[in-house]
Design a protein around this motif. Structure first.
Motif, PDB file in Angstrom:
ATOM      1  N   LEU A  61       0.866  -1.169   0.000  1.00  0.00           N
ATOM      2  CA  LEU A  61       0.000   0.000   0.000  1.00  0.00           C
ATOM      3  C   LEU A  61       0.905   1.223   0.000  1.00  0.00           C
ATOM      4  O   LEU A  61       1.541   1.541   1.007  1.00  0.00           O
ATOM      5  CB  LEU A  61      -0.896  -0.006   1.237  1.00  0.00           C
ATOM      6  CG  LEU A  61      -1.811   1.211   1.415  1.00  0.00           C
ATOM      7  CD1 LEU A  61      -2.822   1.280   0.282  1.00  0.00           C
ATOM      8  CD2 LEU A  61      -2.530   1.144   2.754  1.00  0.00           C
ATOM      9  N   VAL A  62       1.005   1.891  -1.142  1.00  0.00           N
ATOM     10  CA  VAL A  62       1.882   3.047  -1.299  1.00  0.00           C
ATOM     11  C   VAL A  62       0.988   4.240  -1.604  1.00  0.00           C
ATOM     12  O   VAL A  62       0.438   4.350  -2.702  1.00  0.00           O
ATOM     13  CB  VAL A  62       2.906   2.816  -2.429  1.00  0.00           C
ATOM     14  CG1 VAL A  62       3.830   4.021  -2.580  1.00  0.00           C
ATOM     15  CG2 VAL A  62       3.725   1.555  -2.158  1.00  0.00           C
ATOM     16  N   VAL A  63       0.834   5.130  -0.632  1.00  0.00           N
ATOM     17  CA  VAL A  63      -0.158   6.195  -0.794  1.00  0.00           C
ATOM     18  C   VAL A  63       0.302   7.471  -0.087  1.00  0.00           C
ATOM     19  O   VAL A  63       0.901   7.432   0.990  1.00  0.00           O
ATOM     20  CB  VAL A  63      -1.531   5.737  -0.234  1.00  0.00           C
ATOM     21  CG1 VAL A  63      -1.448   5.400   1.245  1.00  0.00           C
ATOM     22  CG2 VAL A  63      -2.600   6.794  -0.465  1.00  0.00           C
ATOM     23  N   ARG A  78       0.151  -5.499  -7.477  1.00  0.00           N
ATOM     24  CA  ARG A  78      -0.806  -5.779  -6.429  1.00  0.00           C
ATOM     25  C   ARG A  78      -1.746  -6.877  -6.890  1.00  0.00           C
ATOM     26  O   ARG A  78      -2.340  -6.807  -7.965  1.00  0.00           O
ATOM     27  CB  ARG A  78      -1.610  -4.523  -6.079  1.00  0.00           C
ATOM     28  CG  ARG A  78      -2.489  -4.706  -4.860  1.00  0.00           C
ATOM     29  CD  ARG A  78      -3.118  -3.398  -4.442  1.00  0.00           C
ATOM     30  NE  ARG A  78      -4.259  -3.041  -5.265  1.00  0.00           N
ATOM     31  CZ  ARG A  78      -5.003  -1.954  -5.068  1.00  0.00           C
ATOM     32  NH1 ARG A  78      -4.682  -1.110  -4.105  1.00  0.00           N
ATOM     33  NH2 ARG A  78      -6.022  -1.695  -5.842  1.00  0.00           N
ATOM     34  N   ASP A  79      -1.881  -7.906  -6.085  1.00  0.00           N
ATOM     35  CA  ASP A  79      -2.810  -8.991  -6.362  1.00  0.00           C
ATOM     36  C   ASP A  79      -4.184  -8.567  -5.855  1.00  0.00           C
ATOM     37  O   ASP A  79      -4.457  -8.592  -4.659  1.00  0.00           O
ATOM     38  CB  ASP A  79      -2.343 -10.264  -5.654  1.00  0.00           C
ATOM     39  CG  ASP A  79      -3.207 -11.465  -5.979  1.00  0.00           C
ATOM     40  OD1 ASP A  79      -4.315 -11.271  -6.515  1.00  0.00           O
ATOM     41  OD2 ASP A  79      -2.787 -12.597  -5.691  1.00  0.00           O
ATOM     42  N   GLU A  80      -5.070  -8.159  -6.755  1.00  0.00           N
ATOM     43  CA  GLU A  80      -6.369  -7.635  -6.348  1.00  0.00           C
ATOM     44  C   GLU A  80      -7.194  -8.653  -5.579  1.00  0.00           C
ATOM     45  O   GLU A  80      -8.005  -8.302  -4.737  1.00  0.00           O
ATOM     46  CB  GLU A  80      -7.158  -7.179  -7.584  1.00  0.00           C
ATOM     47  CG  GLU A  80      -6.530  -6.008  -8.316  1.00  0.00           C
ATOM     48  CD  GLU A  80      -6.736  -4.690  -7.604  1.00  0.00           C
ATOM     49  OE1 GLU A  80      -7.430  -4.695  -6.564  1.00  0.00           O
ATOM     50  OE2 GLU A  80      -6.195  -3.679  -8.063  1.00  0.00           O
ATOM     51  N   PHE A 114      -5.263  -8.736  -1.773  1.00  0.00           N
ATOM     52  CA  PHE A 114      -4.938  -7.552  -0.985  1.00  0.00           C
ATOM     53  C   PHE A 114      -6.167  -7.055  -0.223  1.00  0.00           C
ATOM     54  O   PHE A 114      -7.256  -6.962  -0.768  1.00  0.00           O
ATOM     55  CB  PHE A 114      -4.435  -6.444  -1.906  1.00  0.00           C
ATOM     56  CG  PHE A 114      -3.926  -5.239  -1.164  1.00  0.00           C
ATOM     57  CD1 PHE A 114      -4.708  -4.121  -1.051  1.00  0.00           C
ATOM     58  CD2 PHE A 114      -2.669  -5.255  -0.589  1.00  0.00           C
ATOM     59  CE1 PHE A 114      -4.250  -3.002  -0.374  1.00  0.00           C
ATOM     60  CE2 PHE A 114      -2.203  -4.150   0.089  1.00  0.00           C
ATOM     61  CZ  PHE A 114      -2.994  -3.024   0.190  1.00  0.00           C
ATOM     62  N   ASP A 115      -5.990  -6.740   1.045  1.00  0.00           N
ATOM     63  CA  ASP A 115      -7.086  -6.297   1.900  1.00  0.00           C
ATOM     64  C   ASP A 115      -6.611  -5.105   2.725  1.00  0.00           C
ATOM     65  O   ASP A 115      -5.925  -5.266   3.722  1.00  0.00           O
ATOM     66  CB  ASP A 115      -7.541  -7.448   2.815  1.00  0.00           C
ATOM     67  CG  ASP A 115      -8.702  -7.036   3.711  1.00  0.00           C
ATOM     68  OD1 ASP A 115      -9.188  -5.898   3.582  1.00  0.00           O
ATOM     69  OD2 ASP A 115      -9.116  -7.862   4.533  1.00  0.00           O
ATOM     70  N   ARG A 116      -6.987  -3.909   2.300  1.00  0.00           N
ATOM     71  CA  ARG A 116      -6.536  -2.703   3.007  1.00  0.00           C
ATOM     72  C   ARG A 116      -6.962  -2.714   4.464  1.00  0.00           C
ATOM     73  O   ARG A 116      -6.227  -2.256   5.343  1.00  0.00           O
ATOM     74  CB  ARG A 116      -7.085  -1.461   2.318  1.00  0.00           C
ATOM     75  CG  ARG A 116      -6.733  -0.176   3.085  1.00  0.00           C
ATOM     76  CD  ARG A 116      -7.187   1.075   2.391  1.00  0.00           C
ATOM     77  NE  ARG A 116      -6.800   2.237   3.170  1.00  0.00           N
ATOM     78  CZ  ARG A 116      -6.255   3.339   2.682  1.00  0.00           C
ATOM     79  NH1 ARG A 116      -6.013   3.407   1.389  1.00  0.00           N
ATOM     80  NH2 ARG A 116      -5.956   4.354   3.463  1.00  0.00           N
ATOM     81  N   TRP A 117      -8.137  -3.226   4.779  1.00  0.00           N
ATOM     82  CA  TRP A 117      -8.631  -3.170   6.154  1.00  0.00           C
ATOM     83  C   TRP A 117      -7.755  -3.957   7.103  1.00  0.00           C
ATOM     84  O   TRP A 117      -7.678  -3.658   8.289  1.00  0.00           O
ATOM     85  CB  TRP A 117     -10.068  -3.657   6.203  1.00  0.00           C
ATOM     86  CG  TRP A 117     -10.969  -2.784   5.403  1.00  0.00           C
ATOM     87  CD1 TRP A 117     -11.542  -3.061   4.195  1.00  0.00           C
ATOM     88  CD2 TRP A 117     -11.349  -1.437   5.712  1.00  0.00           C
ATOM     89  NE1 TRP A 117     -12.253  -1.999   3.746  1.00  0.00           N
ATOM     90  CE2 TRP A 117     -12.159  -0.986   4.650  1.00  0.00           C
ATOM     91  CE3 TRP A 117     -11.076  -0.579   6.790  1.00  0.00           C
ATOM     92  CZ2 TRP A 117     -12.723   0.290   4.630  1.00  0.00           C
ATOM     93  CZ3 TRP A 117     -11.619   0.695   6.769  1.00  0.00           C
ATOM     94  CH2 TRP A 117     -12.432   1.113   5.711  1.00  0.00           C
TER      95      TRP A 117
END
Length: 300
Positions: free
Chosen positions: A252-254, A287-289, A292-295
């Motif tokens: 997660l690069v933001v 990123r493996d959609e 990947f789980d941002r939460w």
């Protein structure tokens, strides 16, 4: 990188210790602070000054507990090899690392660049928060086959520090490299690489992982970069182009600032034929959609 025993000027195992306002120095063979032991957790280090040691701060392999051990408000400087080593879980908060990594090698080959922050094979993670890494010989942040590390609101600037030519091997450095690594949170950071002497082709150890090379054209080193070996790289997500290499995915690069330039030493004039690149994503990364789980990051 060579440390195989539990040694430090200040070694801590167990839990619940608080160390405050201590100067730790003078060891060419060990770390300034070495935290180890699978049961070690809850140790806190406030306002420490670590300097003139082989390593600065080491969170040893086997440290897995969260929130783990915390180093806060400290200064780590003039370190022969890596300033901070995340072999196990730990937290680096509101701290500064500078002038590290000038002599990671031993014996006949001492001039191996080290990093400000280094990890290799650490999948339990770690935390870098509101810290500054500057004027390192090698990379500011060097992650090799690591996972689950959170890097937030920090600054990584001025790798490739030669100390006015006294350390000529400190060239060709990227600022941040995530190699064969997964699930990093890299948010609200500043990444800067402005030295023309950090063109990757100048590195004394020519990136043996070949992560910048098209495997169909092995005779063209750094073929994936816009100026080949004459490219300065700020932030790079990389994967070794070989069977069984770990995927470099799930990051997660933001909200970061990436800045690169080709300035000459002690001048703002650009180095001829140099191209600066702020952010590079190499082959086999992304990123493996489906996975990947941002939460999972928001609430861990």
């Amino acid at each position: 990188r060579g440390m195989t025993c539990s040694n430090g000027v200040l070694s801590v195992a167990g839990g619940g210790s608080v160390v405050r306002s201590v100067e730790v120095l003078n060891s060419s063979v060990s770390a300034g602070v070495y935290v180890y032991g699978s049961a070690s957790s809850g140790n806190e280090f406030f306002d420490l000054h670590l300097h003139h040691a082989f390593y600065g701060l080491v969170f040893a392999h086997g440290l897995v507990h969260r929130p783990g051990n915390r180093f806060e408000g400290g200064l780590i400087e003039d370190i022969e090899c890596d300033g901070v080593v995340f072999a196990g879980f730990g937290q680096l908060v509101l701290s500064e690392v500078r002038r590290a990594g000038f002599a990671c090698g031993r014996g006949d080959s001492p001039h191996v660049p080290g990093a400000g922050i280094y990890c290799e094979g650490n999948v339990v993670g770690g935390v870098v928060n509101e810290s500054v890494v500057s004027r390192t010989c090698g990379k500011s942040l060097d992650a090799d086959s690591c996972a689950n590390i959170s890097v937030v609101a920090s600054r990584f600037v001025s790798p490739g520090e030669t100390l006015d030519g006294q350390r000529p091997h400190c060239v060709g450095a990227m600022t941040v490299s995530l190699l064969d690594s997964q699930d990093f949170v890299f948010e609200s950071n500043e990444v800067v690489n402005e030295r023309g002497s950090n063109m990757v082709g100048l590195a004394p150890h020519l990136y043996p992982n070949h992560a910048f090379t098209d495997t169909a054209l092995p005779e063209v080193p750094f073929g994936d970069l816009p100026a080949g070996p004459r490219t300065v790289v700020g932030f790079a997500v990389l994967r070794r182009p070989r069977a069984l290499a770990l995927p470099s995915v799930g990051h997660l690069v933001v909200g970061n600032t990436f800045r690169a330039a080709c300035e000459g030493e002690n001048t703002t004039e650009a180095v001829p034929d140099c191209v600066a690149l702020g952010y590079f994503a190499g082959r086999g990364t992304g990123r493996d959609e489906g996975a990947f789980d941002r939460w999972r990051f928001e609430f861990q």
